[in-house]
Scaffold this active site. Structure first.
Site, PDB file in Angstrom:
ATOM      1  CG  ASP A 115      29.271  49.720 -22.655  1.00  0.00           C
ATOM      2  OD1 ASP A 115      30.216  49.591 -23.460  1.00  0.00           O
ATOM      3  OD2 ASP A 115      28.088  49.870 -23.018  1.00  0.00           O
TER       4      ASP A 115
ATOM      5  CD  GLU B  28      33.177  50.956 -24.284  1.00  0.00           C
ATOM      6  OE1 GLU B  28      33.241  49.992 -25.062  1.00  0.00           O
ATOM      7  OE2 GLU B  28      32.111  51.499 -23.942  1.00  0.00           O
TER       8      GLU B  28
ATOM      9  CB  CYS C 272      28.180  35.400 -23.555  1.00  0.00           C
ATOM     10  SG  CYS C 272      27.164  34.960 -22.124  1.00  0.00           S
TER      11      CYS C 272
ATOM     12  CB  CYS D 211      29.335  30.849 -21.763  1.00  0.00           C
ATOM     13  SG  CYS D 211      28.558  31.628 -23.212  1.00  0.00           S
TER      14      CYS D 211
ATOM     15  CB  CYS E  17      24.201  33.914 -24.204  1.00  0.00           C
ATOM     16  SG  CYS E  17      25.524  32.753 -24.636  1.00  0.00           S
TER      17      CYS E  17
ATOM     18  CB  CYS F 159      25.297  30.077 -21.445  1.00  0.00           C
ATOM     19  SG  CYS F 159      25.308  31.866 -21.106  1.00  0.00           S
TER      20      CYS F 159
ATOM     21  CG  ASP G 108      24.467  49.662 -23.214  1.00  0.00           C
ATOM     22  OD1 ASP G 108      25.027  49.239 -24.244  1.00  0.00           O
ATOM     23  OD2 ASP G 108      23.619  50.578 -23.225  1.00  0.00           O
TER      24      ASP G 108
END
Length: 365
Positions: A183, A267, A319, A322, A337, A339, A346
């Site tokens: 990233d 990306e 996330c 999850c 998150c 979870c 990043d």
């Protein structure tokens, strides 16, 4: 497939004078041809085409015998540049072409030119009427596959760009080995799915005070004076230093990532569009996102490894544990998150990029 190789060249004093004179004649032809196009449009209501101007070239050379010293292919490229500038203007990709001064016409391009690398790290390029110019060839190239050559003067040095034809590799059978997601960011130039963060040295920001001071000093100098010329060279050298620092660091990052991984997922950012955001443009340019992708891709292809670009949509918000979307702005640097996952945003994005890349390749994450 074409690839570009960039080397430093070392012309002798006599060769440098000839190169400068060639640039002067090319610039003169460019400005004359632009003037002809403007004049013809005013008189006839339509512009001249590249072919029409190419047909006028022999007559122009007869009237200006000094052009016998320049290869015809170099002069044809001057006309092609002008034609390209017009096409870009009509396609709304650029502003209307301007007359060039010596600071804005600094390169020549020619095909069918002899370039060779000798044993060790030296080679040469041969240009008619200029001679054999020494190349500092730090890596090998196949002289039989060199299609075009571009010679450029920048910040007091001469460079050569070789466009080399490379055979496209056959489709590889994908085997799940060591894979990584990368990233790109501003605080960290790159974050990997392994949790590694490559810091941003912010070269431009560190040199900004000095750059502004040099710019102010130039504005105080008299136009056309030798002192102004010297100051411009100092400024160009500082810009060159910043660019070299960036290139060196990105080469080290890309080498390290490619060396230790078999599948590299990044990306697919539209960097040009992102640069339209004036608040982030300087930071994005300084980080060199496009350059990092280019280095990762050519190094991966050279080593026979796999390079994949994925859609960046929601990679930062989703996330990686999850799959729930957790919205956050750029100021929030930690992904939290429900979870229970708490991780650098990043690194979270890099893991999502890895999952997307493996999905594209049909490999289970």
């Amino acid at each position: 497939m074409m690839t570009c190789q960039h080397f430093l060249i070392e012309p002798t004093k006599e060769q440098e004078e000839k190169l400068f004179y060639t640039l002067y004649l090319c610039r003169k032809l460019y400005n004359y041809s632009l003037e002809q196009r403007i004049k013809h449009y005013k008189e006839c209501g339509k512009g001249l085409t590249y072919k029409e101007q190419q047909n006028m070239l022999p007559k122009y050379k007869k009237e200006h015998p000094e052009y016998k010293l320049v290869q015809s292919q170099i002069l044809q490229d001057v006309l092609r540049r002008l034609d390209r500038a017009y096409k870009n203007f009509f396609d709304k990709r650029a502003k209307y072409s301007k007359f060039k001064d010596k600071y804005h016409y600094t390169s020549i391009t020619l095909p069918q030119c002899e370039a060779k690398r000798n044993f060790g790290k030296e080679g040469y390029v041969y240009i008619k009427n200029i001679g054999h110019i020494k190349i500092k060839a730090h890596r090998n190239f196949d002289p039989t596959k060199v299609k075009t050559i571009n010679i450029k003067y920048h910040a007091g040095k001469w460079y050569i760009n070789l466009s080399v034809e490379v055979e496209e590799e056959k489709e590889k059978t994908v085997i799940r080995e060591k894979a990584i997601g990368v990233d790109k960011g501003i605080n960290s130039i790159a974050a990997t799915s392994d949790g590694e963060l490559y810091s941003n040295p912010r070269w431009l920001q560190k040199s900004e005070k000095k750059l502004k001071r040099l710019q102010r000093q130039i504005s105080r100098k008299k136009k056309g004076s030798k002192n102004r010329e010297k100051q411009k060279k100092r400024l160009a050298k500082l810009h060159e230093k910043v660019a070299n620092q960036r290139r060196d660091y990105l080469h080290k990052i890309s080498y390290n990532i490619v060396k230790h991984n078999d599948i590299i997922c990044v990306e697919d950012l539209q960097v040009k569009n992102m640069m339209k955001n004036h608040k982030l443009a300087k930071s994005i340019a300084n980080a060199g996102w496009g350059m990092l992708d280019k280095y990762l891709q050519y190094k991966a292809e050279k080593e026979g490894k796999i390079f994949v670009k994925v859609d960046p949509a929601y990679t930062s918000q989703r996330c990686s544990r999850c799959g729930e979307v957790v919205e956050k702005d750029l100021s929030v640097r930690i992904h939290k998150c429900e979870c229970g996952l708490e991780i650098d945003r990043d690194v979270n994005a890099a893991i999502n990029i890895l999952y997307e890349g493996l999905k594209q390749l049909g490999i289970a994450a």
